[in-house]
Design a protein around this motif. Structure first.
Motif, PDB file in Angstrom:
ATOM      1  N   ASN A  54     -11.701  74.053  45.509  1.00  0.00           N
ATOM      2  CA  ASN A  54     -12.587  73.824  46.493  1.00  0.00           C
ATOM      3  C   ASN A  54     -13.046  72.390  46.596  1.00  0.00           C
ATOM      4  OD1 ASN A  54     -12.775  76.423  47.716  1.00  0.00           O
ATOM      5  ND2 ASN A  54     -14.241  77.030  45.901  1.00  0.00           N
ATOM      6  N   LYS A  55     -13.183  71.692  45.361  1.00  0.00           N
ATOM      7  CA  LYS A  55     -13.506  70.396  45.102  1.00  0.00           C
ATOM      8  C   LYS A  55     -12.368  69.556  44.451  1.00  0.00           C
ATOM      9  CE  LYS A  55     -18.413  70.981  45.680  1.00  0.00           C
ATOM     10  NZ  LYS A  55     -19.552  70.611  45.203  1.00  0.00           N
ATOM     11  N   PHE A  56     -12.369  68.473  44.480  1.00  0.00           N
ATOM     12  CA  PHE A  56     -11.353  67.502  44.041  1.00  0.00           C
ATOM     13  C   PHE A  56     -11.942  66.163  43.810  1.00  0.00           C
ATOM     14  CE2 PHE A  56      -9.024  70.077  47.060  1.00  0.00           C
ATOM     15  CZ  PHE A  56      -7.898  70.502  46.191  1.00  0.00           C
ATOM     16  N   SER A  57     -11.854  65.626  42.415  1.00  0.00           N
ATOM     17  CA  SER A  57     -12.222  64.432  42.087  1.00  0.00           C
ATOM     18  C   SER A  57     -11.559  63.248  42.737  1.00  0.00           C
ATOM     19  CB  SER A  57     -12.053  64.021  40.656  1.00  0.00           C
ATOM     20  OG  SER A  57     -10.640  63.903  40.330  1.00  0.00           O
ATOM     21  N   ILE A  58     -11.860  62.126  42.954  1.00  0.00           N
ATOM     22  CA  ILE A  58     -11.448  60.847  43.533  1.00  0.00           C
ATOM     23  C   ILE A  58      -9.978  60.747  42.891  1.00  0.00           C
ATOM     24  CG2 ILE A  58     -11.173  58.670  43.679  1.00  0.00           C
ATOM     25  CD1 ILE A  58     -14.297  58.683  44.131  1.00  0.00           C
ATOM     26  N   SER A  59      -9.672  60.888  41.509  1.00  0.00           N
ATOM     27  CA  SER A  59      -8.422  60.742  40.864  1.00  0.00           C
ATOM     28  C   SER A  59      -7.514  61.798  41.215  1.00  0.00           C
ATOM     29  CB  SER A  59      -8.745  60.648  39.348  1.00  0.00           C
ATOM     30  OG  SER A  59      -9.180  61.669  38.904  1.00  0.00           O
ATOM     31  N   GLU A  60      -7.950  62.840  41.512  1.00  0.00           N
ATOM     32  CA  GLU A  60      -7.186  64.144  41.984  1.00  0.00           C
ATOM     33  C   GLU A  60      -6.696  63.839  43.275  1.00  0.00           C
ATOM     34  OE1 GLU A  60      -8.615  68.189  39.581  1.00  0.00           O
ATOM     35  OE2 GLU A  60     -10.059  67.281  41.058  1.00  0.00           O
ATOM     36  N   VAL A  61      -7.514  63.327  44.216  1.00  0.00           N
ATOM     37  CA  VAL A  61      -7.167  63.077  45.482  1.00  0.00           C
ATOM     38  C   VAL A  61      -6.100  61.916  45.523  1.00  0.00           C
ATOM     39  CG1 VAL A  61      -7.899  62.331  47.882  1.00  0.00           C
ATOM     40  CG2 VAL A  61      -9.301  63.856  46.660  1.00  0.00           C
ATOM     41  N   GLU A  62      -6.388  61.040  44.868  1.00  0.00           N
ATOM     42  CA  GLU A  62      -5.334  60.007  44.709  1.00  0.00           C
ATOM     43  C   GLU A  62      -4.031  60.280  44.034  1.00  0.00           C
ATOM     44  OE1 GLU A  62      -7.230  57.032  42.408  1.00  0.00           O
ATOM     45  OE2 GLU A  62      -8.456  56.395  43.897  1.00  0.00           O
ATOM     46  N   ALA A  63      -3.912  61.234  43.094  1.00  0.00           N
ATOM     47  CA  ALA A  63      -2.960  61.749  42.789  1.00  0.00           C
ATOM     48  C   ALA A  63      -1.931  62.612  43.796  1.00  0.00           C
ATOM     49  CB  ALA A  63      -3.188  62.434  41.403  1.00  0.00           C
ATOM     50  N   LEU A  64      -2.693  63.409  44.365  1.00  0.00           N
ATOM     51  CA  LEU A  64      -2.287  64.169  45.563  1.00  0.00           C
ATOM     52  C   LEU A  64      -1.693  63.348  46.493  1.00  0.00           C
ATOM     53  CD1 LEU A  64      -4.601  67.277  45.119  1.00  0.00           C
ATOM     54  CD2 LEU A  64      -2.336  67.543  44.497  1.00  0.00           C
ATOM     55  N   VAL A  65      -2.485  62.353  46.962  1.00  0.00           N
ATOM     56  CA  VAL A  65      -1.865  61.727  48.319  1.00  0.00           C
ATOM     57  C   VAL A  65      -0.692  60.971  47.592  1.00  0.00           C
ATOM     58  CG1 VAL A  65      -2.576  59.527  49.531  1.00  0.00           C
ATOM     59  CG2 VAL A  65      -4.417  61.715  49.085  1.00  0.00           C
ATOM     60  N   SER A  66      -0.710  60.514  46.493  1.00  0.00           N
ATOM     61  CA  SER A  66       0.511  59.469  45.768  1.00  0.00           C
ATOM     62  C   SER A  66       1.808  60.577  46.076  1.00  0.00           C
ATOM     63  CB  SER A  66       0.212  59.087  44.487  1.00  0.00           C
ATOM     64  OG  SER A  66       1.343  58.693  44.061  1.00  0.00           O
ATOM     65  N   GLU A  67       1.370  61.690  45.458  1.00  0.00           N
ATOM     66  CA  GLU A  67       2.764  62.964  45.558  1.00  0.00           C
ATOM     67  C   GLU A  67       2.927  63.120  47.138  1.00  0.00           C
ATOM     68  OE1 GLU A  67       4.545  64.158  43.075  1.00  0.00           O
ATOM     69  OE2 GLU A  67       3.417  62.477  42.032  1.00  0.00           O
ATOM     70  N   LEU A  68       2.157  63.128  47.947  1.00  0.00           N
ATOM     71  CA  LEU A  68       2.529  63.361  49.281  1.00  0.00           C
ATOM     72  C   LEU A  68       3.395  62.113  49.713  1.00  0.00           C
ATOM     73  CD1 LEU A  68      -0.365  64.725  51.362  1.00  0.00           C
ATOM     74  CD2 LEU A  68       1.757  65.927  51.032  1.00  0.00           C
ATOM     75  N   GLY A  69       2.952  61.049  49.322  1.00  0.00           N
ATOM     76  CA  GLY A  69       3.534  59.925  49.928  1.00  0.00           C
ATOM     77  C   GLY A  69       5.016  59.811  49.496  1.00  0.00           C
ATOM     78  N   LYS A  70       5.264  60.093  48.283  1.00  0.00           N
ATOM     79  CA  LYS A  70       6.781  60.163  47.570  1.00  0.00           C
ATOM     80  C   LYS A  70       7.570  61.116  48.349  1.00  0.00           C
ATOM     81  CE  LYS A  70       5.157  59.311  42.754  1.00  0.00           C
ATOM     82  NZ  LYS A  70       4.970  59.866  41.715  1.00  0.00           N
ATOM     83  N   LEU A  71       6.896  62.360  49.090  1.00  0.00           N
ATOM     84  CA  LEU A  71       7.843  63.226  49.674  1.00  0.00           C
ATOM     85  C   LEU A  71       8.013  62.821  51.180  1.00  0.00           C
ATOM     86  CD1 LEU A  71       6.001  66.588  48.473  1.00  0.00           C
ATOM     87  CD2 LEU A  71       8.206  65.412  47.661  1.00  0.00           C
ATOM     88  N   ARG A  72       7.599  61.671  51.737  1.00  0.00           N
ATOM     89  CA  ARG A  72       7.747  61.270  52.943  1.00  0.00           C
ATOM     90  C   ARG A  72       9.171  61.041  53.327  1.00  0.00           C
ATOM     91  NH1 ARG A  72       3.281  57.417  55.323  1.00  0.00           N
ATOM     92  NH2 ARG A  72       4.718  57.648  56.983  1.00  0.00           N
TER      93      ARG A  72
END
Length: 74
Positions: A54-72
């Motif tokens: 339900n909640k994410f730390s800033i570092s978790e969000v950054e890591a997830l967004v980074s992974e999404l970026g790799k999949l583009r």
């Protein structure tokens, strides 16, 4: 929604859900159409992680967004 089938509609649904849950400020830059069914399993894995919390730390969000970026699509 049945996410068992790898198709573009499901990819778009999962990307939009991830963007919403992560409250991505740059969500407009991360359009669902930039992702391919070829990365379906990886996108599904990220979706499952995002849906499990339900909640994410800033570092978790950054890591997830980074992974999404790799999949583009390149």
């Amino acid at each position: 929604m049945n996410l068992e089938h790898a198709n573009q509609e499901n990819v778009e649904f999962m990307i939009e859900t991830i963007k919403t849950k992560l409250r991505m400020a740059s969500g407009a830059a991360m359009q669902a159409s930039h992702f391919s069914v070829e990365q379906y399993e990886d996108i599904k894995d990220l979706y499952d992680v995002v849906e499990s919390k339900n909640k994410f730390s800033i570092s978790e969000v950054e890591a997830l967004v980074s992974e999404l970026g790799k999949l583009r699509k390149k």
